[in-house]
Design an enzyme around this catalytic site. Structure first.
Site, PDB file in Angstrom:
ATOM      1  N   GLU A 166     -34.126  26.501  32.740  1.00 44.77           N
ATOM      2  CA  GLU A 166     -33.163  27.402  32.096  1.00 44.77           C
ATOM      3  C   GLU A 166     -33.302  27.382  30.570  1.00 44.77           C
ATOM      4  OE1 GLU A 166     -29.612  26.650  35.329  1.00 44.77           O
ATOM      5  OE2 GLU A 166     -30.031  25.125  33.836  1.00 44.77           O
ATOM      6  N   ASP A 173     -24.248  23.508  39.904  1.00 45.45           N
ATOM      7  CA  ASP A 173     -24.462  24.229  38.643  1.00 45.45           C
ATOM      8  C   ASP A 173     -25.552  25.278  38.765  1.00 45.45           C
ATOM      9  OD1 ASP A 173     -26.577  22.503  38.925  1.00 45.45           O
ATOM     10  OD2 ASP A 173     -26.372  21.531  36.981  1.00 45.45           O
TER      11      ASP A 173
HETATM   12  N1  NAD Z   1     -22.487  20.672  34.696  1.00 47.65           N
HETATM   13  C1  NAD Z   1     -23.302  20.203  33.791  1.00 47.65           C
HETATM   14  O1  NAD Z   1     -23.114  20.453  32.603  1.00 47.65           O
HETATM   15  C2  NAD Z   1     -24.421  19.315  34.194  1.00 47.65           C
HETATM   16  C3  NAD Z   1     -25.162  18.610  33.222  1.00 47.65           C
HETATM   17  C4  NAD Z   1     -26.148  17.719  33.631  1.00 47.65           C
HETATM   18  C5  NAD Z   1     -26.425  17.571  34.977  1.00 47.65           C
HETATM   19  N2  NAD Z   1     -25.715  18.308  35.893  1.00 47.65           N
HETATM   20  C6  NAD Z   1     -25.981  18.153  37.331  1.00 47.65           C
HETATM   21  O2  NAD Z   1     -25.433  16.907  37.713  1.00 47.65           O
HETATM   22  C7  NAD Z   1     -26.138  16.408  38.846  1.00 47.65           C
HETATM   23  C8  NAD Z   1     -26.507  14.951  38.642  1.00 47.65           C
HETATM   24  O3  NAD Z   1     -27.472  14.856  37.611  1.00 47.65           O
HETATM   25  P1  NAD Z   1     -28.236  13.474  37.376  1.00 47.65           P
HETATM   26  O4  NAD Z   1     -29.048  13.668  36.153  1.00 47.65           O
HETATM   27  O5  NAD Z   1     -27.251  12.340  37.418  1.00 47.65           O
HETATM   28  O6  NAD Z   1     -29.141  13.429  38.687  1.00 47.65           O
HETATM   29  P2  NAD Z   1     -29.768  12.172  39.430  1.00 47.65           P
HETATM   30  O7  NAD Z   1     -30.771  12.725  40.382  1.00 47.65           O
HETATM   31  O8  NAD Z   1     -30.185  11.140  38.453  1.00 47.65           O
HETATM   32  O9  NAD Z   1     -28.522  11.557  40.272  1.00 47.65           O
HETATM   33  C9  NAD Z   1     -27.915  12.258  41.321  1.00 47.65           C
HETATM   34  C10 NAD Z   1     -27.373  11.244  42.334  1.00 47.65           C
HETATM   35  O10 NAD Z   1     -26.649  11.967  43.354  1.00 47.65           O
HETATM   36  C11 NAD Z   1     -26.838  11.261  44.554  1.00 47.65           C
HETATM   37  N3  NAD Z   1     -26.464  12.100  45.686  1.00 47.65           N
HETATM   38  C12 NAD Z   1     -27.127  13.160  46.205  1.00 47.65           C
HETATM   39  N4  NAD Z   1     -26.461  13.667  47.268  1.00 47.65           N
HETATM   40  C13 NAD Z   1     -25.342  12.895  47.399  1.00 47.65           C
HETATM   41  C14 NAD Z   1     -24.256  12.913  48.323  1.00 47.65           C
HETATM   42  N5  NAD Z   1     -24.195  13.801  49.315  1.00 47.65           N
HETATM   43  N6  NAD Z   1     -23.277  11.995  48.168  1.00 47.65           N
HETATM   44  C15 NAD Z   1     -23.340  11.060  47.185  1.00 47.65           C
HETATM   45  N7  NAD Z   1     -24.345  10.995  46.300  1.00 47.65           N
HETATM   46  C16 NAD Z   1     -25.340  11.897  46.409  1.00 47.65           C
HETATM   47  C17 NAD Z   1     -28.311  10.864  44.511  1.00 47.65           C
HETATM   48  O11 NAD Z   1     -28.617   9.824  45.424  1.00 47.65           O
HETATM   49  C18 NAD Z   1     -28.475  10.462  43.043  1.00 47.65           C
HETATM   50  O12 NAD Z   1     -28.306   9.082  42.850  1.00 47.65           O
HETATM   51  C19 NAD Z   1     -27.329  17.332  39.033  1.00 47.65           C
HETATM   52  O13 NAD Z   1     -27.038  18.209  40.107  1.00 47.65           O
HETATM   53  C20 NAD Z   1     -27.433  18.078  37.727  1.00 47.65           C
HETATM   54  O14 NAD Z   1     -28.011  19.342  37.887  1.00 47.65           O
HETATM   55  C21 NAD Z   1     -24.742  19.163  35.527  1.00 47.65           C
END
Ligand code: NAD
Length: 368
Positions: free
Chosen positions: A72, A243
């Site tokens: 993005e 997101d």
């Molecule tokens: N809204 C925002 O502004 C924003 C900003 C940054 C990241 N994000 C989103 O936040 C999320 C997390 O990002 P990250 O960098 O920590 O990713 P990451 O991959 O480091 O961590 C995600 C965690 O979620 C866990 N997970 C997956 N499915 C699950 C479930 N059903 N139940 C419990 N845990 C589960 C995984 O095992 C992993 O440890 C991503 O989807 C990312 O796109 C959103």
């Protein structure tokens, strides 16, 4: 290059070039300022910028989707500064040894287009996302909230925990991840933080009794991390991981029974939890609550949802913070991102003598 620019940032650009802050220097900056203090400062920068929301030229981010993720571009500008962030979201990346979310971005001068500051934004995204979440929760959650469930214990999770401790006074965390190693990493990283952490065996167990529930999972599907029977009156839900089109975390009935707050409605309708709802589903943009123009929480037993997707203005605010602090602390290095020219019309001179070398003979076919 001419040095007639009056604004200090522009004069610095004219004489020294673009300030570049790489990942190690950004980490050093955060260590020196303090991670909680950095997030508090970013939250304040976001609040200041949200209060002048109408001054910004805004658009939903431009997304390039594939089967496994998204890349993005997120631009925004006011009368003085323009910023963009490049960011991806690839939930399968950690299996390849790469981060799910990786980012970098630029802060530029609107009057000239000069790129003043080029920065890593992976660490900075974690800071600004947590700062944004905590700012929203400070506005919407019950002020007596002390216990937070944290579902998804990956890269973003410690930042969320510490921002809520700093900005809301959260004292206890109930954590769950389908990957026990991620939870163990979070517990180790937060040792000594003062947070009382309970490791739970399911999302339902983690959510029970929590005042705030943060979902920050990564999975490229319409997941049902939270379902209606888990939700208790008065909870605030901070839904961060959903997101993207086809990537959500909450059961739709939760939204029907709650008051839903978003960052920038045109983008959230495409990417947020509300992507499953009709165009007439009522939401409130958070800036309106911050400015006192719309109500936030109206009753102690109301369920509030911050349907976070991440908006360009939060990165603008975070870039402002990182730029100011990098300058103040003397961190980063100046790079020649743009050619330095004695005569700006003479771009050809940037090639030096190579530019005036005789042209290679084009008539002879290349040997293959
Ligand atoms: N809204 C925002 O502004 C924003 C900003 C940054 C990241 N994000 C989103 O936040 C999320 C997390 O990002 P990250 O960098 O920590 O990713 P990451 O991959 O480091 O961590 C995600 C965690 O979620 C866990 N997970 C997956 N499915 C699950 C479930 N059903 N139940 C419990 N845990 C589960 C995984 O095992 C992993 O440890 C991503 O989807 C990312 O796109 C959103």
């Amino acid at each position: 290059m001419k040095t007639t620019a009056h604004h200090p940032d522009l004069a610095r650009f004219a004489t020294r070039g673009t300030l570049y802050l790489g990942a190690p220097e950004a980490a050093e900056l955060v260590r020196r300022v303090g991670v909680r203090e950095s997030m508090a400062a970013v939250a304040e920068a976001i609040r200041e910028d949200f209060l002048r929301w109408p001054e910004f030229d805004k658009s939903a981010r431009v997304a390039a989707h594939s089967d496994v993720g998204v890349i993005e571009l997120m631009p925004v500008a006011d009368g003085q500064r323009y910023s963009f962030k490049y960011v991806n979201g690839h939930p399968g990346n950690t299996r390849l040894g790469l981060s799910t979310v990786m980012a970098f971005g630029v802060l530029a001068d609107v009057d000239t287009g000069a790129p003043l500051f080029l920065s890593e934004l992976t660490l900075t995204t974690a800071l600004r996302t947590a700062a944004m979440s905590a700012l929203a929760a400070r506005t919407l959650a019950r002020p007596d909230s002390r216990v937070m469930a944290l579902i998804g214990n990956g890269a973003q999770s410690e930042f969320q925990a510490l921002a809520f401790q700093q900005l809301l006074g959260i004292t206890a965390l109930r954590v769950y991840d389908i990957d026990p190693a991620a939870t163990a990493k979070l517990v180790a990283n937060l040792r000594g933080s003062g947070l009382d952490i309970t490791v739970c065996r399911s999302t339902a167990e983690a959510v029970r009794g929590a005042h705030i529930v943060t979902t920050v999972t990564a999975d490229k599907r319409n997941a049902l991390i939270l379902t209606p029977e888990m939700i208790e009156p008065g909870m605030h839900l901070n839904a961060v991981g959903g997101d993207c089109p086809g990537k959500t975390e909450l059961h739709g009935a939760i939204l029907d029974a709650a008051r839903v707050f978003v960052e920038y409605e045109p983008q959230s309708r495409i990417e947020g939890e509300i992507q499953h709802k009709g165009a007439d589903f009522a939401v409130t943009e958070l800036w309106q609550v911050l400015r006192g123009e719309r109500a936030g929480r109206t009753a102690a037993d109301e369920v509030t949802v911050f349907d976070s997707v991440g908006f360009a203005l939060e990165d603008f605010s975070a870039l402002r913070f990182m730029h100011q602090r990098a300058l103040a602390l003397g961190l980063g290095e100046y790079i020649d991102l743009i050619p330095s020219l004695a005569d700006p019309k003479n771009l050809f001179s940037a090639l030096g003598s190579a530019g005036s070398a005789p042209a290679a003979r084009a008539a002879e076919p290349l040997a293959v």
